[in-house]
Design an enzyme around this catalytic site. Structure first.
Site, PDB file in Angstrom:
ATOM      1  N   GLU A 172      -4.050  10.238  -0.734  1.00  0.00           N
ATOM      2  CA  GLU A 172      -4.331  11.026  -1.947  1.00  0.00           C
ATOM      3  C   GLU A 172      -4.890  12.402  -1.591  1.00  0.00           C
ATOM      4  O   GLU A 172      -4.598  13.390  -2.262  1.00  0.00           O
ATOM      5  CB  GLU A 172      -5.307  10.259  -2.857  1.00  0.00           C
ATOM      6  CG  GLU A 172      -4.647   9.047  -3.510  1.00  0.00           C
ATOM      7  CD  GLU A 172      -5.639   8.198  -4.273  1.00  0.00           C
ATOM      8  OE1 GLU A 172      -6.498   7.567  -3.623  1.00  0.00           O
ATOM      9  OE2 GLU A 172      -5.576   8.163  -5.510  1.00  0.00           O
ATOM     10  N   GLU A 185      -3.969   0.185  -2.405  1.00  0.00           N
ATOM     11  CA  GLU A 185      -5.128  -0.230  -3.205  1.00  0.00           C
ATOM     12  C   GLU A 185      -4.907  -1.547  -3.944  1.00  0.00           C
ATOM     13  O   GLU A 185      -5.833  -2.322  -4.133  1.00  0.00           O
ATOM     14  CB  GLU A 185      -5.502   0.869  -4.212  1.00  0.00           C
ATOM     15  CG  GLU A 185      -6.213   2.073  -3.598  1.00  0.00           C
ATOM     16  CD  GLU A 185      -5.262   3.132  -3.051  1.00  0.00           C
ATOM     17  OE1 GLU A 185      -4.053   2.835  -2.874  1.00  0.00           O
ATOM     18  OE2 GLU A 185      -5.720   4.254  -2.793  1.00  0.00           O
TER      19      GLU A 185
HETATM   20  N1  3HC Z   1     -12.747   1.526   4.995  1.00  0.00           N
HETATM   21  C1  3HC Z   1     -13.677   1.023   5.819  1.00  0.00           C
HETATM   22  N2  3HC Z   1     -13.382   0.425   6.985  1.00  0.00           N
HETATM   23  C2  3HC Z   1     -12.085   0.343   7.314  1.00  0.00           C
HETATM   24  C3  3HC Z   1     -11.061   0.837   6.503  1.00  0.00           C
HETATM   25  C4  3HC Z   1     -11.433   1.468   5.288  1.00  0.00           C
HETATM   26  N3  3HC Z   1     -10.533   1.997   4.465  1.00  0.00           N
HETATM   27  N4  3HC Z   1      -9.887   0.587   7.092  1.00  0.00           N
HETATM   28  C5  3HC Z   1     -10.154  -0.030   8.246  1.00  0.00           C
HETATM   29  N5  3HC Z   1     -11.486  -0.182   8.386  1.00  0.00           N
HETATM   30  C6  3HC Z   1     -12.210  -0.766   9.517  1.00  0.00           C
HETATM   31  C7  3HC Z   1     -11.945  -2.248   9.685  1.00  0.00           C
HETATM   32  O1  3HC Z   1     -12.830  -2.999   8.888  1.00  0.00           O
HETATM   33  C8  3HC Z   1     -12.174  -2.431  11.152  1.00  0.00           C
HETATM   34  O2  3HC Z   1     -13.567  -2.485  11.354  1.00  0.00           O
HETATM   35  P1  3HC Z   1     -14.197  -3.378  12.525  1.00  0.00           P
HETATM   36  O3  3HC Z   1     -13.628  -2.846  13.796  1.00  0.00           O
HETATM   37  O4  3HC Z   1     -15.654  -3.198  12.358  1.00  0.00           O
HETATM   38  O5  3HC Z   1     -13.732  -4.774  12.237  1.00  0.00           O
HETATM   39  C9  3HC Z   1     -11.680  -1.126  11.763  1.00  0.00           C
HETATM   40  O6  3HC Z   1     -11.672  -0.186  10.695  1.00  0.00           O
HETATM   41  C10 3HC Z   1     -10.288  -1.194  12.349  1.00  0.00           C
HETATM   42  O7  3HC Z   1      -9.430  -1.766  11.366  1.00  0.00           O
HETATM   43  P2  3HC Z   1      -8.305  -2.826  11.745  1.00  0.00           P
HETATM   44  O8  3HC Z   1      -8.883  -3.864  12.639  1.00  0.00           O
HETATM   45  O9  3HC Z   1      -7.674  -3.254  10.490  1.00  0.00           O
HETATM   46  O10 3HC Z   1      -7.327  -1.908  12.615  1.00  0.00           O
HETATM   47  P3  3HC Z   1      -5.744  -1.856  12.641  1.00  0.00           P
HETATM   48  O11 3HC Z   1      -5.405  -0.784  13.604  1.00  0.00           O
HETATM   49  O12 3HC Z   1      -5.193  -3.215  12.818  1.00  0.00           O
HETATM   50  O13 3HC Z   1      -5.304  -1.392  11.162  1.00  0.00           O
HETATM   51  C11 3HC Z   1      -5.292  -0.021   9.183  1.00  0.00           C
HETATM   52  C12 3HC Z   1      -5.614  -0.116  10.705  1.00  0.00           C
HETATM   53  C13 3HC Z   1      -3.785  -0.164   8.967  1.00  0.00           C
HETATM   54  C14 3HC Z   1      -5.749   1.311   8.712  1.00  0.00           C
HETATM   55  C15 3HC Z   1      -6.001  -1.170   8.427  1.00  0.00           C
HETATM   56  O14 3HC Z   1      -7.357  -1.189   8.820  1.00  0.00           O
HETATM   57  C16 3HC Z   1      -5.957  -1.049   6.940  1.00  0.00           C
HETATM   58  O15 3HC Z   1      -4.984  -1.437   6.324  1.00  0.00           O
HETATM   59  N6  3HC Z   1      -7.050  -0.531   6.329  1.00  0.00           N
HETATM   60  C17 3HC Z   1      -7.209  -0.495   4.899  1.00  0.00           C
HETATM   61  C18 3HC Z   1      -6.388   0.601   4.273  1.00  0.00           C
HETATM   62  C19 3HC Z   1      -6.629   0.631   2.785  1.00  0.00           C
HETATM   63  O16 3HC Z   1      -6.593  -0.374   2.103  1.00  0.00           O
HETATM   64  N7  3HC Z   1      -6.864   1.844   2.264  1.00  0.00           N
HETATM   65  C20 3HC Z   1      -7.150   2.021   0.884  1.00  0.00           C
HETATM   66  C21 3HC Z   1      -8.621   1.975   0.681  1.00  0.00           C
HETATM   67  S1  3HC Z   1      -9.074   1.991  -1.017  1.00  0.00           S
HETATM   68  C22 3HC Z   1      -8.959   3.611  -1.451  1.00  0.00           C
HETATM   69  O17 3HC Z   1      -8.610   4.449  -0.669  1.00  0.00           O
HETATM   70  C23 3HC Z   1      -9.382   3.909  -2.864  1.00  0.00           C
HETATM   71  C24 3HC Z   1      -8.986   5.272  -3.300  1.00  0.00           C
HETATM   72  O18 3HC Z   1      -7.768   5.213  -3.990  1.00  0.00           O
HETATM   73  C25 3HC Z   1     -10.021   5.872  -4.198  1.00  0.00           C
END
Ligand code: 3HC
Ligand code: NAI
Length: 695
Positions: free
Chosen positions: A105, A125
């Site tokens: 975004e 999301e």
């Molecule tokens: N916020 C906080 N922590 C996050 C995060 C996030 N968005 N995304 C990943 N992390 C953290 C994980 O908890 C993990 O922490 P840890 O090492 O302490 O366990 C670390 O980052 C690494 O994450 P992964 O183990 O999942 O690493 P990968 O490389 O396998 O995957 C990724 C990376 C594809 C980015 C995956 O972490 C992911 O899908 N993250 C979530 C993405 C997401 O859902 N984004 C939307 C968030 S909601 C939002 O943005 C609302 C907005 O519209 C207002």
């Protein structure tokens, strides 16, 4: 500590970098840093344009999910996006890696986007029970069109930037040297008039087509959303993008976002997100794993062949050993069948399958396992058969190789005792079909060494499975808990509900199928054999329901025999209610003098869940599971517990541990032998705590 957002100047271009490892999540410090640096760049008369970038492995994975549920700190992400978009100087987002959610975004609010071709973009999301809440629902349809925007946001699936470029989301794609290319792209656009997405209407101009898209998505989601709330709110937000001025649309998006954020579903889904990551953290995680390049699998039946495929897919060389020629031929067929289906479905080419199968060696000789790094045994569930296999393996496999059993229930220590190397023996409990199911229970017996446990985690990672640490007890975590609520389903049936009502209640709760549909799918014969084996040790005072045995005595083992609790027409997986089953149930009730009573679906759920939570509490109390959230992961990934409820422990916290305990005490009035409150549950209630306090 260095600031998470920095600015450096390259001639007349300001380079603003987000540096917040590991995924550049947009926490409060990043949000305020972005506003500060945009303003600094705007005020600097030398600066003519701005590039936004992310340090390390991605641009940004979105909002900081760990801040959700806490007090929302200013500036909010929508304000950051608005500030970027309002910049008087053009902003170019240079994106790479996974650019997701709020991260995408932010990129959408920039005036241009340049991307490395390997970048994945998406708005996931919906998987957290929320919706894009930083202008995504308003900007995306304006840029990419309503249909494409709804597709991306309601599925939450990331797309390649190549696809993104086709729908106007990316202005330039580059193979490498992102920063060099971004700088030259920015030079090109300096001085040109730039358009803000709020002023665009390419995507929202054709109103009749857009109305049709909204209708189509609403109708489709009724069938596919599986009880989820936020996908419908996403459609509502896009409707607002069509009908309201941009700023009003943003307000509507904010309202819907907060509504979703406050829903129990988002709490469940966010809990699932973190639980899934936490469970991979074992006490043994930091110990270096042993070498793991080749795998041996004993048994080519249901599980052996599934594990073989999982290992081949993960890139291992796999030797499969069966007891004789006929059996290994069958095992080989089981493996080939899955790959042939990949070819038929166009998922793999013949050549690709050929090259995978080059790593597969079928054999009938244990000697062929002499050199493998890990052997996983998946023979019949009989202690004597398995012990025989372990004795044989001990003689032939090289020192230091890991010896694993895929047993569902048996004591791993007893298997280890048949070898001279108990430190190398571990349980690796896969779920069926093993090539698809993501859960792997890593069962830690008393004498195993730490590096063997850590090698189990390494295997899980290579196979892209979710590992959960389990203690060595009958059924480990998942099957032990299943034993308890499985019994309760039978009790409710014998006391008055039909299996069909119970299945319906469980489906209403959010499971894809109910317990009796599950019995029919898995096949009643396995459980029947187990019950006959354990009949002599069954306690007289324990309640025993004979109905499943009666069905099995008739040869009604479920789908594979065309009949179980349901009747299946030739080739159909959808069963019909069977009056003869109801007759058997009636007969069993009258034999025991049970006067059937009615249950509401809510009562069915109360009992089923109370049994699950109580046994899960025992599993925790006995330290078979490390933390409550690990149990949630087991139930979500191994037993299809509805993800939007977070898992049984999260569910218990949501309805209150005290309510669960009170229910159990109430049920104990009818059957005090089965319904014994777990000491851990009693302790939690006494101390006013929740399961979350133990995570
Ligand atoms: N916020 C906080 N922590 C996050 C995060 C996030 N968005 N995304 C990943 N992390 C953290 C994980 O908890 C993990 O922490 P840890 O090492 O302490 O366990 C670390 O980052 C690494 O994450 P992964 O183990 O999942 O690493 P990968 O490389 O396998 O995957 C990724 C990376 C594809 C980015 C995956 O972490 C992911 O899908 N993250 C979530 C993405 C997401 O859902 N984004 C939307 C968030 S909601 C939002 O943005 C609302 C907005 O519209 C207002
Ligand atoms: P299966 O009956 O389909 O396969 C067992 C295979 O082992 C047969 O092909 C048999 O020929 C082979 N075998 C037996 N003795 C052998 C020996 N001495 N040497 C070499 N091969 C031998 O059984 P399934 O379902 O694959 O189960 C295997 C194991 O996996 C069991 O321990 C079971 O409890 C466990 N398991 C089963 C699950 C399931 O859903 N079926 C799920 C998780 C674990």
């Amino acid at each position: 500590m260095s600031k998470p957002v920095s600015l450096e100047k390259k001639n007349h271009i300001a380079l603003i970098t987000i540096n917040n490892p590991p995924v550049n999540a947009l926490g409060q410090a990043v949000r305020s840093g972005l506003i500060e640096k945009i303003e600094e760049a705007e005020q600097d008369s030398e600066v003519k344009a701005i590039i936004l970038r992310g340090e390390d492995k991605c641009f940004s994975a979105g909002a900081d999910i760990s801040e959700f549920g806490k007090t929302r700190l200013e500036p909010h992400l929508p304000d950051v996006c608005n500030r970027i978009e309002a910049s008087s100087k053009p902003v170019v987002a240079a994106i790479h890696g996974t650019t997701l959610g709020g991260g995408f975004e932010v990129a959408l609010s920039a005036h241009y986007r340049i991307a490395l071709s390997s970048t994945k973009i998406g708005l996931p999301e919906v998987h957290l029970g929320i919706l894009p809440g930083a202008g995504g629902t308003q900007r995306l349809p304006r840029i990419a069109g309503v249909h494409a925007a709804l597709e991306m946001m309601t599925t939450g699936k990331p797309v390649s930037v190549k696809k993104g470029a086709e729908i106007n989301l990316i202005d330039r794609l580059v193979e490498d040297k992102l920063m060099e290319s971004a700088l030259s792209f920015t030079e090109e656009i300096i001085g040109k008039e730039f358009k803000k997405s709020r002023d665009r209407n390419d995507g929202v101009s054709d109103s009749s087509k857009n109305e049709a898209s909204l209708k189509l998505f609403r109708e489709t989601l009724e069938k596919t959303a599986g009880g989820l709330y936020s996908p419908f709110r996403i459609v509502d937000a896009v409707e607002a993008a069509l009908s309201l001025p941009f700023d009003e649309g943003l307000k509507k998006e904010r309202e819907l976002f907060i509504d979703c954020m406050n829903s129990p579903q988002s709490k469940g889904l966010i809990h699932a997100f973190f639980s899934e990551r936490k469970c991979a953290k074992f006490p043994e995680s930091k110990t270096e794993a042993r070498k793991l390049e080749t795998v041996g699998v004993i048994g080519g039946g249901t599980m052996g062949s599934g594990i073989t495929i999982a290992a081949l897919d993960a890139g291992f060389e796999v030797t499969m050993v069966e007891r004789d020629e006929d059996s290994i031929k069958r095992g080989q067929k089981n493996v080939e069948k899955v790959y042939n289906r990949h070819i038929e479905k166009g998922r793999m080419t013949k050549e690709q399958v050929g090259s995978v199968l080059k790593r597969y060696k079928p054999s009938t000789s244990f000697e062929d396992l002499g050199d493998v790094d890990m052997v996983i045994e998946a023979v019949f569930e009989e202690m004597s058969v398995k012990q025989g296999v372990f004795e044989k393996l001990d003689k032939v496999i090289k020192p230091g190789a890991v010896l694993a059993s895929n047993t569902s229930y048996l004591d791993i220590d007893q298997l280890a005792s048949k070898t001279n190397r108990p430190q190398d023996v571990i349980g690796l409990h896969f779920f069926s079909p093993a090539n698809l199911m993501k859960l792997l229970e890593i069962v830690v017996p008393s004498k195993v060494s730490k590096d063997v446990v850590s090698t189990g985690i390494k295997l899980a990672k290579k196979m892209r499975k979710v590992p959960v640490r389990a203690g060595n007890c009958d059924g480990f975590i998942g099957n032990r808990i299943l034993g308890s609520y499985g019994k309760v389903a039978l009790f409710i049936m014998e006391d008055g509900a039909t299996p069909y009502q119970i299945d319906e209640a469980i489906r209403e709760f959010g499971y894809p199928i109910g317990p009796f549909e599950m019995f029919d799918l898995a096949g009643g014969d396995i459980g029947w054999a187990n019950r006959k084996r354990s009949a002599s040790t069954r306690k007289k005072e324990d309640r025993y329901v004979h109905i499943p045995d009666r069905l099995c005595e008739n040869g009604w083992f479920g789908q594979k025999t065309g009949r179980g609790y349901y009747l299946y027409e030739e080739g159909s997986r959808k069963g019909k209610q069977d009056p003869e089953v109801l007759k058997i149930i009636e007969e069993e009730r009258s034999k025991k003098g049970i006067k059937p009573r009615s249950f509401t679906n809510e009562e069915v759920i109360e009992r089923y869940l109370a049994a699950m939570i109580n046994e899960a509490s025992n599993v925790l109390y006995e330290e078979v599971a490390t933390r409550p959230s690990d149990i949630d992961v087991v139930e979500l990934y191994g037993y299809a517990f509805p993800r939007f409820r977070g898992g049984p422990m999260k569910y218990a916290d949501m309805i209150g541990p005290e309510k669960v305990l009170n229910d159990i005490r109430e049920f104990a009035k009818e059957d005090p032998i089965f319904w014994k409150p777990s000491p851990l549950l009693e302790k939690l209630v006494k101390e006013g705590k929740s399961f979350e306090n133990l995570n």
